[in-house]
Scaffold this motif. Structure first.
Motif, PDB file in Angstrom:
ATOM      1  N   ILE A  72       6.979  19.365   7.553  1.00  0.00           N
ATOM      2  CA  ILE A  72       6.119  18.841   8.616  1.00  0.00           C
ATOM      3  C   ILE A  72       5.283  17.672   8.096  1.00  0.00           C
ATOM      4  N   ASN A  73       5.197  16.632   8.895  1.00  0.00           N
ATOM      5  CA  ASN A  73       4.366  15.490   8.543  1.00  0.00           C
ATOM      6  C   ASN A  73       2.892  15.905   8.626  1.00  0.00           C
ATOM      7  N   PRO A  74       2.065  15.575   7.621  1.00  0.00           N
ATOM      8  CA  PRO A  74       0.652  15.972   7.658  1.00  0.00           C
ATOM      9  C   PRO A  74      -0.029  15.500   8.944  1.00  0.00           C
ATOM     10  N   GLY A  75      -0.880  16.364   9.496  1.00  0.00           N
ATOM     11  CA  GLY A  75      -1.570  16.029  10.729  1.00  0.00           C
ATOM     12  C   GLY A  75      -0.800  16.400  11.975  1.00  0.00           C
ATOM     13  N   GLU A  76       0.375  17.024  11.802  1.00  0.00           N
ATOM     14  CA  GLU A  76       1.195  17.453  12.928  1.00  0.00           C
ATOM     15  C   GLU A  76       1.541  18.932  12.757  1.00  0.00           C
ATOM     16  N   SER A  77       2.257  19.482  13.741  1.00  0.00           N
ATOM     17  CA  SER A  77       2.601  20.904  13.676  1.00  0.00           C
ATOM     18  C   SER A  77       4.085  21.187  13.778  1.00  0.00           C
ATOM     19  N   ALA A  78       4.912  20.146  13.985  1.00  0.00           N
ATOM     20  CA  ALA A  78       6.350  20.398  14.101  1.00  0.00           C
ATOM     21  C   ALA A  78       7.130  19.121  13.798  1.00  0.00           C
ATOM     22  N   ILE A  79       8.375  19.323  13.359  1.00  0.00           N
ATOM     23  CA  ILE A  79       9.285  18.206  13.091  1.00  0.00           C
ATOM     24  C   ILE A  79      10.696  18.667  13.429  1.00  0.00           C
ATOM     25  N   LEU A  80      11.459  17.803  14.077  1.00  0.00           N
ATOM     26  CA  LEU A  80      12.831  18.115  14.488  1.00  0.00           C
ATOM     27  C   LEU A  80      13.814  17.292  13.667  1.00  0.00           C
ATOM     28  N   ALA A  81      14.791  17.960  13.062  1.00  0.00           N
ATOM     29  CA  ALA A  81      15.868  17.266  12.360  1.00  0.00           C
ATOM     30  C   ALA A  81      17.088  17.235  13.263  1.00  0.00           C
ATOM     31  N   VAL A  82      17.670  16.037  13.426  1.00  0.00           N
ATOM     32  CA  VAL A  82      18.842  15.826  14.276  1.00  0.00           C
ATOM     33  C   VAL A  82      20.044  15.580  13.371  1.00  0.00           C
ATOM     34  N   GLY A  83      21.047  16.422  13.469  1.00  0.00           N
ATOM     35  CA  GLY A  83      22.204  16.322  12.590  1.00  0.00           C
ATOM     36  C   GLY A  83      23.309  15.427  13.110  1.00  0.00           C
ATOM     37  N   ARG A 142       6.281   5.900  -2.426  1.00  0.00           N
ATOM     38  CA  ARG A 142       6.787   7.123  -3.060  1.00  0.00           C
ATOM     39  C   ARG A 142       5.655   8.062  -3.456  1.00  0.00           C
ATOM     40  N   LYS A 143       4.598   7.518  -4.027  1.00  0.00           N
ATOM     41  CA  LYS A 143       3.459   8.332  -4.462  1.00  0.00           C
ATOM     42  C   LYS A 143       2.780   8.991  -3.265  1.00  0.00           C
ATOM     43  N   ALA A 144       2.568   8.211  -2.198  1.00  0.00           N
ATOM     44  CA  ALA A 144       1.897   8.750  -1.011  1.00  0.00           C
ATOM     45  C   ALA A 144       2.750   9.804  -0.325  1.00  0.00           C
ATOM     46  N   THR A 145       4.069   9.565  -0.242  1.00  0.00           N
ATOM     47  CA  THR A 145       4.965  10.524   0.392  1.00  0.00           C
ATOM     48  C   THR A 145       4.992  11.835  -0.384  1.00  0.00           C
ATOM     49  N   ALA A 146       5.077  11.739  -1.702  1.00  0.00           N
ATOM     50  CA  ALA A 146       5.112  12.947  -2.531  1.00  0.00           C
ATOM     51  C   ALA A 146       3.854  13.786  -2.341  1.00  0.00           C
ATOM     52  N   GLN A 147       2.698  13.135  -2.365  1.00  0.00           N
ATOM     53  CA  GLN A 147       1.446  13.869  -2.212  1.00  0.00           C
ATOM     54  C   GLN A 147       1.349  14.510  -0.835  1.00  0.00           C
ATOM     55  N   ALA A 148       1.774  13.764   0.198  1.00  0.00           N
ATOM     56  CA  ALA A 148       1.705  14.298   1.561  1.00  0.00           C
ATOM     57  C   ALA A 148       2.625  15.499   1.733  1.00  0.00           C
ATOM     58  N   MET A 149       3.827  15.425   1.163  1.00  0.00           N
ATOM     59  CA  MET A 149       4.766  16.530   1.310  1.00  0.00           C
ATOM     60  C   MET A 149       4.301  17.772   0.555  1.00  0.00           C
ATOM     61  N   THR A 192       0.850  -1.175   0.000  1.00  0.00           N
ATOM     62  CA  THR A 192       0.000   0.000   0.000  1.00  0.00           C
ATOM     63  C   THR A 192       0.891   1.232   0.000  1.00  0.00           C
ATOM     64  N   ALA A 193       0.294   2.383   0.149  1.00  0.00           N
ATOM     65  CA  ALA A 193       1.075   3.619   0.227  1.00  0.00           C
ATOM     66  C   ALA A 193       1.821   3.735   1.532  1.00  0.00           C
ATOM     67  N   LYS A 194       1.581   2.809   2.442  1.00  0.00           N
ATOM     68  CA  LYS A 194       2.224   2.859   3.748  1.00  0.00           C
ATOM     69  C   LYS A 194       3.264   1.770   3.945  1.00  0.00           C
ATOM     70  N   ALA A 195       2.938   0.540   3.567  1.00  0.00           N
ATOM     71  CA  ALA A 195       3.846  -0.570   3.861  1.00  0.00           C
ATOM     72  C   ALA A 195       3.414  -1.803   3.095  1.00  0.00           C
ATOM     73  N   ALA A 196       4.260  -2.832   3.175  1.00  0.00           N
ATOM     74  CA  ALA A 196       3.904  -4.141   2.645  1.00  0.00           C
ATOM     75  C   ALA A 196       3.046  -4.851   3.692  1.00  0.00           C
ATOM     76  N   VAL A 197       1.945  -5.440   3.261  1.00  0.00           N
ATOM     77  CA  VAL A 197       0.989  -6.058   4.171  1.00  0.00           C
ATOM     78  C   VAL A 197       0.635  -7.445   3.665  1.00  0.00           C
ATOM     79  N   GLU A 198       0.574  -8.408   4.571  1.00  0.00           N
ATOM     80  CA  GLU A 198       0.168  -9.767   4.232  1.00  0.00           C
ATOM     81  C   GLU A 198      -1.318  -9.929   4.541  1.00  0.00           C
ATOM     82  N   GLY A 218      10.956   3.427   0.202  1.00  0.00           N
ATOM     83  CA  GLY A 218      10.790   4.863   0.330  1.00  0.00           C
ATOM     84  C   GLY A 218      10.709   5.279   1.784  1.00  0.00           C
ATOM     85  N   LEU A 219      10.371   6.552   1.992  1.00  0.00           N
ATOM     86  CA  LEU A 219      10.318   7.119   3.327  1.00  0.00           C
ATOM     87  C   LEU A 219       9.017   6.737   4.027  1.00  0.00           C
ATOM     88  N   VAL A 220       9.128   6.203   5.238  1.00  0.00           N
ATOM     89  CA  VAL A 220       7.959   5.915   6.061  1.00  0.00           C
ATOM     90  C   VAL A 220       8.177   6.536   7.437  1.00  0.00           C
TER      91      VAL A 220
END
Length: 457
Positions: free
Chosen positions: A391-402, A237-244, A43-49, A331-333
């Protein structure tokens, strides 16, 4: 009498509308048991059995691996009464008269009912078109050309002959050659291809046109796109692109940066690794960052809130479902650590280790990627110092750790080599003001720079 049941593609509680068939775990003729895994989908989220709620014999697979199908589409047919006699009634959808199912089967069907697309409507399965054998004694049929699997040559991508009874002959030629033929007014059906398998080339078209085509520039490649690869945009990839895109053009992003000396944190990490409470636990800087975020949220709850445009409200969350951005082969999850604010450092470290390992294997349950409240993205593992995360959809902040690097740093008026890290915080300015975002980032930095500060929160 056989009892044919169709197994539709179900929505795995994510609200998704389609999925790609990755691989089948069964084949026609195989016997299956209740709750046996029969197919793996992406799916747009993960592989599911997906398990099947009936026992019986698989009679047909309706979808090939690699195909993307909509939720509710029948993907498999199973005969739940393979030892019965006779055929299904004519004009029906293949179902025999209803009979009472075993308790285990009923339980499995009840478990499947919440899945969108399961049992919501009666769908007659469309069988895949059967390959039609070419009649050897049909005089009207042209001698078949060798079938070519290259989808660029023709829309016919099956293995059947390109000329069959009732079908028009389709010349083999790639799109640039077809365009050239159209421009020159050449009917490809009148051209004999000189390449292997009867494929029509540019030179064949030019000869048929009497040399009317202008020579191609010497520097241009013989076939445009010959050194390119095209990959369908789908799945994660498709779901991530649309969300971003939705996030970037919906929430007004502000990003702030902070550079900190984390030498005390790294020293504490080395001490804790020798503590028996942390035996067998992978204690990473990410675990310290996760703990710092959970503590800092208490003083600035705005970063853990969300803007509800439809309701005209800001929703404050009294819990932290911490998302961790993870790079996977698909892709990114962003799987979540549920109630991360209630966990100790050792519990957080263990949860993060399990979460990232499961994500990389593509085995994260879909439910574990929903309803996050705050996200951390660890770009430091790639040797990157900082960034401006979205920012991830449905949230208000994201922290990047270098990345943590040895760098010159002034300590008590003296220059010293210290462990230095950069943090960056992106936040939704509709929910979080500059003062609140700055205070939160400063709190996270203070805890990482001096973990003893944590006892004051």
């Amino acid at each position: 009498m056989p009892d044919y049941k169709q197994f539709p593609l179900a929505d795995t509680a994510e609200g998704l509308t389609e999925a790609e068939i990755l691989n089948w775990r069964v084949q026609p003729g195989d016997r299956v048991e209740v709750n046996q895994i029969v197919v793996e989908v992406e799916t747009a989220k993960a592989a599911v059995e997906l398990p099947i709620p009936w026992a019986g014999v698989v009679t047909e697979l309706h979808v090939e691996p690699g195909q993307t199908v909509e939720v509710g589409t029948p993907i498999l047919t199973v005969d739940t009464d393979p030892d019965g006699a006779g055929a299904p009634p004519q004009g029906s959808n293949g179902s025999a008269p209803a009979k009472e199912a075993p308790a285990e089967q009923q339980a499995a069907e009840e478990e499947m009912k919440p899945l969108v697309g399961y049992g919501s409507k009666t769908v007659v399965a469309k069988r895949r078109p059967r390959k039609v054998a070419q009649a050897a004694d049909t005089a009207a049929v042209e001698t078949p050309r060798t079938a070519v699997s290259d989808p660029l040559l023709t829309e016919n991508v099956s293995n059947e002959p390109l000329t069959t009874p009732g079908k028009e002959y389709v010349p083999l030629a790639k799109p640039p050659v077809r365009k050239l033929a159209k421009d020159l007014g050449v009917d490809l059906r009148t051209v004999t291809g000189s390449a292997e398998g009867g494929v029509i080339t540019r030179e064949d078209v030019e000869r048929a046109a009497g040399g009317a085509a202008a020579p191609a520039p010497a520097a241009a490649p013989a076939e445009p796109g010959a050194r390119e690869r095209r990959v369908p945009i789908k799945g994660v990839r498709k779901a991530t692109a649309q969300a971003m895109v939705n996030s970037a053009f919906t929430a007004p992003h502000v990003t702030e940066f902070l550079t900190i000396d984390v030498t005390p944190m790294m020293e504490l990490r080395e001490r804790l690794k020798r503590d028996r409470a942390f035996a067998g636990v992978k204690l990473t800087p990410l675990a310290f960052a996760a703990k710092a975020v959970c503590l800092a949220v208490r003083r600035t709850p705005d970063v853990n809130a969300v803007w509800d445009d439809e309701a005209g409200e800001i929703v404050y969350k009294d819990y932290v479902h911490l998302g961790i951005a993870a790079a996977t082969p698909r892709g990114l999850v962003v799987p979540k650590v549920r109630d991360a604010d209630r966990m100790s450092l050792v519990e957080l470290a263990a949860a993060l280790d399990e979460l990232t390992a499961t994500a990389r294997e593509g085995k994260t349950p879909p439910a574990d990627m929903l309803n996050g409240t705050f996200t951390i993205t660890n770009v430091g593992v790639f040797g990157v110092d900082t960034g401006t995360p979205i920012i991830n959809p449905g949230e208000s902040a994201i922290l990047a750790v270098g990345a943590i690097r040895d760098m010159p740093w002034v300590v008590d008026g003296e220059l010293a080599v210290r462990k230095v890290m950069q943090l960056s915080l992106s936040f939704d300015h509709r929910v979080v003001d500059g003062q609140q975002g700055s205070e939160f980032l400063a709190d996270v930095g203070a805890i990482l720079a001096d973990p003893a500060v944590a006892i004051t929160y």
